[in-house]
Design a protein around this motif. Structure first.
Motif, mmCIF file in Angstrom:
data_model
loop_
_atom_site.group_PDB
_atom_site.id
_atom_site.type_symbol
_atom_site.label_atom_id
_atom_site.label_comp_id
_atom_site.label_asym_id
_atom_site.label_seq_id
_atom_site.Cartn_x
_atom_site.Cartn_y
_atom_site.Cartn_z
ATOM 1 N N CYS A 65 0.717 -1.487 0.244
ATOM 2 C CA CYS A 65 -0.232 -0.241 -0.405
ATOM 3 C C CYS A 65 0.579 0.780 0.148
ATOM 4 N N HIS A 66 2.192 1.607 0.447
ATOM 5 C CA HIS A 66 3.023 2.453 0.185
ATOM 6 C C HIS A 66 3.643 2.291 -0.685
ATOM 7 N N ALA A 67 3.678 1.499 -1.761
ATOM 8 C CA ALA A 67 4.150 1.063 -3.194
ATOM 9 C C ALA A 67 3.276 1.911 -3.898
ATOM 10 N N GLU A 68 2.286 1.273 -3.429
ATOM 11 C CA GLU A 68 1.042 2.022 -4.302
ATOM 12 C C GLU A 68 -0.813 1.706 -4.151
ATOM 13 N N THR A 69 -1.148 2.277 -4.666
ATOM 14 C CA THR A 69 -2.540 3.036 -4.113
ATOM 15 C C THR A 69 -3.605 1.959 -5.523
ATOM 16 N N PHE A 70 -4.430 1.699 -4.381
ATOM 17 C CA PHE A 70 -5.007 0.137 -4.321
ATOM 18 C C PHE A 70 -6.766 1.003 -5.077
ATOM 19 N N SER A 71 -7.555 0.750 -5.352
ATOM 20 C CA SER A 71 -8.524 0.781 -5.813
ATOM 21 C C SER A 71 -9.885 0.260 -4.677
ATOM 22 N N MET A 72 -8.862 -0.837 -4.259
ATOM 23 C CA MET A 72 -9.747 -1.331 -2.884
ATOM 24 C C MET A 72 -8.427 -2.724 -2.262
ATOM 25 N N LEU A 73 -9.187 -2.404 -1.315
ATOM 26 C CA LEU A 73 -8.216 -3.647 -0.169
ATOM 27 C C LEU A 73 -10.089 -4.088 0.543
ATOM 28 N N LEU A 74 -9.738 -5.586 -0.073
ATOM 29 C CA LEU A 74 -10.321 -6.924 0.605
ATOM 30 C C LEU A 74 -9.638 -7.352 1.743
ATOM 31 N N VAL A 75 -9.592 -7.069 3.235
ATOM 32 C CA VAL A 75 -8.876 -7.980 4.414
ATOM 33 C C VAL A 75 -9.822 -8.712 4.930
ATOM 34 N N ASP A 76 -9.123 -10.062 5.058
ATOM 35 C CA ASP A 76 -8.975 -10.887 6.078
ATOM 36 C C ASP A 76 -8.495 -10.311 7.629
ATOM 37 N N HIS A 77 -10.168 -11.198 9.061
ATOM 38 C CA HIS A 77 -10.052 -10.265 9.456
ATOM 39 C C HIS A 77 -8.969 -10.982 10.987
ATOM 40 N N PHE A 78 -8.229 -12.201 10.494
ATOM 41 C CA PHE A 78 -7.628 -12.873 10.996
ATOM 42 C C PHE A 78 -7.030 -13.207 10.006
ATOM 43 N N LEU A 79 -5.679 -12.361 10.709
ATOM 44 C CA LEU A 79 -4.163 -12.447 9.543
ATOM 45 C C LEU A 79 -2.928 -12.641 10.401
ATOM 46 N N PRO A 80 -1.680 -13.372 10.383
ATOM 47 C CA PRO A 80 -1.114 -13.293 10.823
ATOM 48 C C PRO A 80 0.485 -12.150 11.464
ATOM 49 N N GLY A 81 0.588 -11.816 13.122
ATOM 50 C CA GLY A 81 1.020 -10.506 12.930
ATOM 51 C C GLY A 81 0.544 -9.897 13.569
ATOM 52 N N MET A 82 -0.149 -8.373 12.437
ATOM 53 C CA MET A 82 -1.321 -7.892 12.752
ATOM 54 C C MET A 82 -2.593 -8.302 12.338
ATOM 55 N N SER A 83 -3.475 -7.992 12.759
ATOM 56 C CA SER A 83 -5.057 -8.204 12.709
ATOM 57 C C SER A 83 -5.631 -7.299 11.753
ATOM 58 N N GLY A 84 -6.636 -7.941 10.920
ATOM 59 C CA GLY A 84 -7.098 -6.990 9.590
ATOM 60 C C GLY A 84 -7.489 -6.110 10.912
ATOM 61 N N LEU A 85 -8.068 -5.489 11.583
ATOM 62 C CA LEU A 85 -8.456 -4.470 11.701
ATOM 63 C C LEU A 85 -7.117 -3.114 12.735
ATOM 64 N N GLN A 86 -5.653 -3.773 13.087
ATOM 65 C CA GLN A 86 -4.677 -3.156 12.866
ATOM 66 C C GLN A 86 -4.234 -2.895 11.835
ATOM 67 N N PHE A 87 -4.578 -3.944 10.238
ATOM 68 C CA PHE A 87 -3.462 -3.335 9.269
ATOM 69 C C PHE A 87 -4.777 -1.944 8.482
ATOM 70 N N VAL A 88 -6.498 -2.502 9.099
ATOM 71 C CA VAL A 88 -7.042 -1.071 8.164
ATOM 72 C C VAL A 88 -6.925 0.181 8.800
ATOM 73 N N LYS A 89 -6.648 0.470 10.234
ATOM 74 C CA LYS A 89 -6.408 1.643 11.567
ATOM 75 C C LYS A 89 -4.588 1.980 10.240
ATOM 76 N N ALA A 90 -3.623 1.299 9.892
ATOM 77 C CA ALA A 90 -2.688 1.546 9.439
ATOM 78 C C ALA A 90 -2.787 2.302 8.122
#
Length: 128
Positions: free
Chosen positions: A41-66
């Protein structure tokens, strides 16, 4: 235009990617964890993000906030895909910046409608 799928389960990622390819000619990218997705996401701008809630390392919620901290992602649709039906999760996710939800297993008609709602008919290859 391109879509980023953030899903750690390879089978689920393949299914979501397949559904997306049937609905749109938009370029599809896949990340298996929040950290690599955030780098993308830092390297490219996507037109939509489809995000799983349970992810390794950081949760989907943490990813969305970032992601929402990045100005260019302020108005990009973010869809959380989860099997979780707890209303509290939806409240927290909406507060974090999630635009919409899809429940697993992902249903093709609902997925197509979601793409139409957030990307518009012009992003779709065909209407049926």
């Amino acid at each position: 235009m391109s879509i980023l799928i953030v899903e750690d389960n390879p089978t689920n990622a393949l299914i979501i990617k397949h559904l997306a390819k049937k609905a749109t000619d938009t370029e599809i990218h896949v990340a298996s964890d929040g950290a690599s997705a955030l780098a993308m996401c830092h390297a490219e701008t996507f037109s939509m993000l489809l995000v799983d809630h349970f992810l390794p390392g950081m949760s989907g919620l943490q990813f969305v906030k970032a992601v929402r901290l990045m100005e260019r992602y302020e108005h990009i649709p973010i869809v959380m895909i989860t099997a979780e039906t707890e209303p509290r999760l939806q409240e927290e996710a909406k507060a974090a910046g999630v635009t919409a939800f899809l429940h697993k297993p992902v249903e093709a008609v609902a997925f197509r409608q979601l793409l139409t709602d957030h990307l518009g008919n012009s992003a779709l290859q065909k209407s049926a």
